[in-house]
Design an enzyme around this catalytic site. Structure first.
Site, PDB file in Angstrom:
ATOM      1  N   ASP A 146       0.521  -1.481  -0.064  1.00  0.00           N
ATOM      2  CA  ASP A 146       0.014   0.263   0.256  1.00  0.00           C
ATOM      3  C   ASP A 146       1.415   1.729  -0.216  1.00  0.00           C
ATOM      4  OD1 ASP A 146      -1.812   1.704   0.673  1.00  0.00           O
ATOM      5  OD2 ASP A 146      -2.206   1.490   2.540  1.00  0.00           O
ATOM      6  N   VAL A 147       0.758   2.015  -0.925  1.00  0.00           N
ATOM      7  CA  VAL A 147       1.922   2.922  -1.242  1.00  0.00           C
ATOM      8  C   VAL A 147       1.466   4.482  -1.014  1.00  0.00           C
ATOM      9  CG1 VAL A 147       3.303   4.159  -3.041  1.00  0.00           C
ATOM     10  CG2 VAL A 147       3.187   1.753  -2.528  1.00  0.00           C
ATOM     11  N   GLY A 148       1.368   5.295   0.304  1.00  0.00           N
ATOM     12  CA  GLY A 148       0.642   6.118   1.136  1.00  0.00           C
ATOM     13  C   GLY A 148       1.646   7.446   0.129  1.00  0.00           C
ATOM     14  N   GLY A 202      -8.470   7.661  -5.329  1.00  0.00           N
ATOM     15  CA  GLY A 202      -7.524   7.369  -5.155  1.00  0.00           C
ATOM     16  C   GLY A 202      -7.328   5.896  -4.962  1.00  0.00           C
ATOM     17  N   THR A 216      -0.265  27.348  26.437  1.00  0.00           N
ATOM     18  CA  THR A 216       0.198  27.316  25.281  1.00  0.00           C
ATOM     19  C   THR A 216       0.024  25.841  24.852  1.00  0.00           C
ATOM     20  OG1 THR A 216       2.126  29.162  24.635  1.00  0.00           O
ATOM     21  CG2 THR A 216       1.628  27.796  23.206  1.00  0.00           C
ATOM     22  N   ASP A 261      -6.676   3.850  -2.557  1.00  0.00           N
ATOM     23  CA  ASP A 261      -6.545   3.687  -1.587  1.00  0.00           C
ATOM     24  C   ASP A 261      -8.163   3.832  -0.599  1.00  0.00           C
ATOM     25  OD1 ASP A 261      -6.738   5.629  -1.952  1.00  0.00           O
ATOM     26  OD2 ASP A 261      -5.971   6.750   0.282  1.00  0.00           O
ATOM     27  N   ARG A 262      -9.348   4.261  -1.687  1.00  0.00           N
ATOM     28  CA  ARG A 262     -10.374   5.007  -1.416  1.00  0.00           C
ATOM     29  C   ARG A 262     -10.573   3.730  -2.036  1.00  0.00           C
ATOM     30  NH1 ARG A 262     -11.241  11.279  -2.384  1.00  0.00           N
ATOM     31  NH2 ARG A 262     -13.455  10.757  -1.527  1.00  0.00           N
TER      32      ARG A 262
END
Length: 259
Positions: free
Chosen positions: A6-8, A108, A188, A110-111
């Site tokens: 899986d190349v993200g 995409g 902060t 992945d989707r």
């Protein structure tokens, strides 16, 4: 065994899958300049640490959203595993569902892979929320048709932009603010934690509420990605958390091709 890749945009995940069982999983930062030999030096050592040889791999499938990275992944598959990598979304690895959107080729990988896995696992209308470099919300109807969705900046991307743009703001971890019930930061760091974390939860809850209204039918919300478990602990919007949804989808696609 199947080697699913899986190349993200942020990481490349390699998983060795036996049937539906994940035998090993490894990730490395995405770098389109990384050569097949560099991948091999890293990956073959990790396989060896688990007592596995390259010849256990008899299939390779890839989901890719970084076009420049694909060639070296294909060379890795051919040179070191002696397999032609199947590419999700390209023949013979067709999606097997309809993409009911303006430009189907723009979705995409992945989707789309998540759509395959979610529809196989859950009935009815679905919203799939994937926490990655971007956070995506994808809508799938009861027939498995991909209807479209939403792309929002990922929480790490949002935090990085905030820190880089404001010289005096420190870097903070992605975690829930101190559990004292207050959303008024007294320093902060607390103010940043509240703004980043609860602001992101509010964004997700608001978008999913709007999606539910527009869909107009009962809908199941499935979360995946690295931060899904963290957010699931602090909101009730997710019906299921499936951290391996993309890998499951790749395994399903590889099975379809084999059949």
């Amino acid at each position: 065994m199947l080697l699913a890749i899986d190349v993200g945009n942020t990481n490349v995940v390699f998983a060795l899958i036996d049937g539906r069982d994940i035998v090993g999983r490894w990730r490395i930062a995405t770098d389109p300049r990384r050569t097949a030999d560099e991948y091999a030096v890293w990956l073959l050592q990790l396989l060896n640490l688990q007592g596995l040889k390259p010849d256990v791999v008899d299939k390779v499938i890839v989901s890719n959203v970084v076009p420049r990275a694909l060639h070296n992944i294909q060379v890795l598959s051919n040179k070191y595993f002696h397999q032609d990598a199947m590419i999700a979304g390209e023949p013979p690895v067709d999606w097997g569902f309809r993409l009911d959107i303006d430009n189907p080729r723009s979705v995409g990988a992945d989707r789309a892979v998540n759509t395959v896995a979610a529809h196989a696992r859950f009935a009815g209308d679905l919203i799939v929320v994937d926490f990655g470099t971007a956070t995506t919300f994808d809508v799938i109807d009861g027939e498995g048709t991909y209807k479209g969705g939403i792309i929002a900046p990922g929480i790490n991307l949002s935090l990085e932009a905030l820190v880089n743009a404001a010289a005096r703001l420190p870097r903070i971890a992605i975690e829930a603010p101190r559990d004292n019930g207050s959303v008024i930061g007294r320093n902060t760091e607390d103010a940043m934690h509240i703004g980043v974390f609860w602001g992101y939860v509010a964004m997700m809850e608001g978008l999913i509420a709007r999606l539910r209204v527009e869909i107009g039918r009962p809908v199941t919300v499935v979360a995946t990605g690295g931060l899904a478990v963290l957010f699931h602990q602090h909101t009730t919007i997710f019906d299921h958390v499936e951290t391996d949804l993309t890998l499951d989808g790749l395994a399903l696609l590889a099975e379809r091709v084999q059949r």
